[in-house]
Design an enzyme around this catalytic site. Structure first.
Site, PDB file in Angstrom:
ATOM      1  N   ARG A  75       0.893  -1.181   0.000  1.00 65.73           N
ATOM      2  CA  ARG A  75       0.000   0.000   0.000  1.00 65.73           C
ATOM      3  C   ARG A  75       0.914   1.208   0.000  1.00 65.73           C
ATOM      4  O   ARG A  75       1.707   1.406   0.937  1.00 65.73           O
ATOM      5  CB  ARG A  75      -0.898   0.011   1.235  1.00 65.73           C
ATOM      6  CG  ARG A  75      -1.558   1.363   1.456  1.00 65.73           C
ATOM      7  CD  ARG A  75      -2.648   1.325   2.469  1.00 65.73           C
ATOM      8  NE  ARG A  75      -3.788   0.569   1.960  1.00 65.73           N
ATOM      9  CZ  ARG A  75      -5.029   0.705   2.409  1.00 65.73           C
ATOM     10  NH1 ARG A  75      -5.302   1.559   3.374  1.00 65.73           N
ATOM     11  NH2 ARG A  75      -6.009  -0.009   1.903  1.00 65.73           N
ATOM     12  N   HIS A 133      -7.178   0.808  -6.526  1.00 61.39           N
ATOM     13  CA  HIS A 133      -7.372  -0.045  -5.356  1.00 61.39           C
ATOM     14  C   HIS A 133      -7.954  -1.384  -5.831  1.00 61.39           C
ATOM     15  O   HIS A 133      -9.100  -1.730  -5.530  1.00 61.39           O
ATOM     16  CB  HIS A 133      -8.319   0.653  -4.372  1.00 61.39           C
ATOM     17  CG  HIS A 133      -8.239   0.123  -2.972  1.00 61.39           C
ATOM     18  ND1 HIS A 133      -7.471  -0.970  -2.614  1.00 61.39           N
ATOM     19  CD2 HIS A 133      -8.871   0.527  -1.823  1.00 61.39           C
ATOM     20  CE1 HIS A 133      -7.608  -1.203  -1.329  1.00 61.39           C
ATOM     21  NE2 HIS A 133      -8.447  -0.319  -0.827  1.00 61.39           N
ATOM     22  N   GLN A 157      -9.647  -4.068  -3.469  1.00 59.86           N
ATOM     23  CA  GLN A 157     -10.963  -3.605  -3.012  1.00 59.86           C
ATOM     24  C   GLN A 157     -12.031  -3.947  -4.053  1.00 59.86           C
ATOM     25  O   GLN A 157     -13.139  -4.385  -3.716  1.00 59.86           O
ATOM     26  CB  GLN A 157     -10.929  -2.084  -2.787  1.00 59.86           C
ATOM     27  CG  GLN A 157     -12.267  -1.467  -2.429  1.00 59.86           C
ATOM     28  CD  GLN A 157     -12.731  -1.856  -1.032  1.00 59.86           C
ATOM     29  OE1 GLN A 157     -11.983  -1.723  -0.079  1.00 59.86           O
ATOM     30  NE2 GLN A 157     -13.953  -2.350  -0.902  1.00 59.86           N
ATOM     31  N   ASP A 206     -17.565   7.358  -1.302  1.00 60.02           N
ATOM     32  CA  ASP A 206     -16.189   7.236  -0.783  1.00 60.02           C
ATOM     33  C   ASP A 206     -15.840   8.585  -0.174  1.00 60.02           C
ATOM     34  O   ASP A 206     -16.574   9.571  -0.351  1.00 60.02           O
ATOM     35  CB  ASP A 206     -15.232   6.859  -1.923  1.00 60.02           C
ATOM     36  CG  ASP A 206     -13.867   6.365  -1.426  1.00 60.02           C
ATOM     37  OD1 ASP A 206     -13.679   6.246  -0.193  1.00 60.02           O
ATOM     38  OD2 ASP A 206     -12.998   6.101  -2.270  1.00 60.02           O
ATOM     39  N   CYS A 211     -16.364   1.492   0.501  1.00 58.80           N
ATOM     40  CA  CYS A 211     -15.210   0.628   0.812  1.00 58.80           C
ATOM     41  C   CYS A 211     -14.804   0.731   2.276  1.00 58.80           C
ATOM     42  O   CYS A 211     -14.112  -0.139   2.793  1.00 58.80           O
ATOM     43  CB  CYS A 211     -14.044   0.988  -0.097  1.00 58.80           C
ATOM     44  SG  CYS A 211     -13.356   2.625   0.227  1.00 58.80           S
ATOM     45  N   ARG A 234     -13.393  -8.447   1.708  1.00 58.85           N
ATOM     46  CA  ARG A 234     -11.957  -8.163   1.533  1.00 58.85           C
ATOM     47  C   ARG A 234     -11.172  -9.434   1.887  1.00 58.85           C
ATOM     48  O   ARG A 234     -10.201  -9.780   1.222  1.00 58.85           O
ATOM     49  CB  ARG A 234     -11.501  -7.002   2.441  1.00 58.85           C
ATOM     50  CG  ARG A 234     -12.161  -5.656   2.180  1.00 58.85           C
ATOM     51  CD  ARG A 234     -11.914  -5.140   0.767  1.00 58.85           C
ATOM     52  NE  ARG A 234     -10.502  -5.097   0.409  1.00 58.85           N
ATOM     53  CZ  ARG A 234      -9.603  -4.179   0.795  1.00 58.85           C
ATOM     54  NH1 ARG A 234      -9.992  -3.170   1.564  1.00 58.85           N
ATOM     55  NH2 ARG A 234      -8.343  -4.228   0.398  1.00 58.85           N
TER      56      ARG A 234
HETATM   57  N1   CP Z   1     -11.122  -0.021   2.182  1.00 57.03           N
HETATM   58  C1   CP Z   1      -9.863  -0.104   2.664  1.00 57.03           C
HETATM   59  O1   CP Z   1      -8.875  -0.244   1.920  1.00 57.03           O
HETATM   60  O2   CP Z   1      -9.787  -0.069   4.004  1.00 57.03           O
HETATM   61  P1   CP Z   1      -8.446   0.111   4.843  1.00 57.03           P
HETATM   62  O3   CP Z   1      -7.885   1.471   4.505  1.00 57.03           O
HETATM   63  O4   CP Z   1      -8.870  -0.005   6.277  1.00 57.03           O
HETATM   64  O5   CP Z   1      -7.485  -0.983   4.426  1.00 57.03           O
END
Ligand code: CP
Length: 348
Positions: A117, A144, A147, A241, A282, A310
């Site tokens: 990430r 992403h 996701q 979002d 998300c 997830r």
């Molecule tokens: N939706 C998502 O990626 O959540 P986090 O940032 O908690 O990983």
């Protein structure tokens, strides 16, 4: 550059695939991952998840905080019989005392897959360039993809009667985030109608629109870019979002004043979409900002199924990207190594 071999998996370059974006995969390949997700979710329910990642490790690099991505990858690795390593920038040398290239090459000698990430897409792309094990994009400034596998699966689990994925109309209300782009690309690839409902000032860049339009040409999907929230009418799914993310704090005021109140997914907006429209996000959500708590808690909200998926997605991703690299030793080989090593230890 010659790719180094990995002591963990010994991959040939032609066998190596990374999961940086769904666009790198065909609809059939993404559908296969969705099928694998269904099987693994059922196996988890039956407490019978096959040990497809036994003895393997995933290195998880996090330049940004995370709840779902971290916990789901870590839990998925454990459920599949493997191990996850959490690596924050303050724990490793990446980018400070060690180059991206050397970090990717070293990790490839020790682990079986890398998940990152990152603040900037070039970091995860750079890791993929130099790694000799699969690299998975766990969120960057642009995309992403993990996701979106969870999102597609959740949509599939909640399909309206007599509809398939390609029949869905998905309205994303709000900023052009990394979830917007990934969802726009995946929905149009699957032949859905995707509406991005956003004030002009923050609408998706033309580059994203071109990718989605190209998808529509061969999938039969449709892309709508509009600032008109009335366009939610008749949609199957409404998605929200956050209105700003890491690195956009200096735009916080202008973003909030542009999006609020018109682009907040409220009960009124969901009523415009229709009684059967489902709500997705998300997470994490800033309730009372991009969406109301009432919408999040409503019967039409599927946000916690989405979050649980997830984990479903990460089990499938770990298995899909590493399974073919498994080498299963014969019982004779295992016994020979055991006898030799234990014989040596006993002689000490
Ligand atoms: N939706 C998502 O990626 O959540 P986090 O940032 O908690 O990983």
């Amino acid at each position: 550059m010659k790719l180094p071999s990995s002591s963990a998996t010994e991959l040939n370059k032609q066998d190596l695939r990374h999961f940086l974006k769904t666009q790198d995969f065909t609809k059939k390949e993404l559908s296969d991952i969705l099928k694998l997700m269904a099987m693994l979710k059922q196996a988890r329910k039956d407490n019978a998840v096959p040990q497809l990642f036994k003895g393997k490790s995933v290195a998880m690099i996090f330049e940004q905080p995370s709840t779902r991505t971290r916990v789901s990858f870590e839990t998925a690795a454990t459920l599949l019989g493997g191990h996850a390593l959490f690596l924050s920038p303050k724990d490793i040398h990446l980018g400070a005392k060690e180059s991206l290239e050397d970090t990717a090459r070293v990790l490839s000698r020790m682990v079986d897959i890398i998940m990152a990430r990152v603040d900037d897409h070039s970091t995860v792309a750079g890791l993929a360039q130099y790694a000799s094990v699969p690299v998975v994009n766990g969120l960057c400034d642009w995309l992403h993809p993990t996701q979106i596998m969870a999102d597609l699966f959740t949509m599939q689990e909640h399909l309206p009667e007599n509809k398939k994925l390609s029949d869905l109309t998905v309205a994303f209300v709000g900023d052009a985030t990394n979830v917007t782009s990934s969802l726009m690309f995946a929905c149009t690839k699957f032949g859905m109608t995707f509406k991005h409902i956003c004030p002009d000032r923050f609408k998706a860049p033309q580059e994203w629109i071109n990718i989605a339009l190209e998808n529509c040409e061969y999938s039969g999907g449709e892309l709508v870019i509009t600032d008109d929230t009335a366009q939610v009418e008749g949609c199957d799914i409404v998605v929200a979002d956050s209105f700003y993310w890491f690195g956009q704090e200096d735009e916080k005021e202008i973003r909030l004043s542009t999006f609020i109140p018109d682009y907040v997914v409220s009960e009124d907006l969901m009523a415009k979409a229709g009684a059967d429209a489902m709500f997705m996000h998300c997470l994490p959500a800033n309730d009372q900002r991009e969406c109301s708590r009432e919408v999040m808690e409503s019967a039409n909200s599927i946000i916690f199924d989405e979050a649980e998926n997830r984990l479903t997605a990460q089990m499938a991703i770990l298995a899909y990207f590493t399974y073919k690299h498994n080498t299963v030793p014969s019982a004779e080989t295992v016994a020979a190594h055991k006898n030799k090593i234990e014989g040596f230890l006993n002689s000490l």
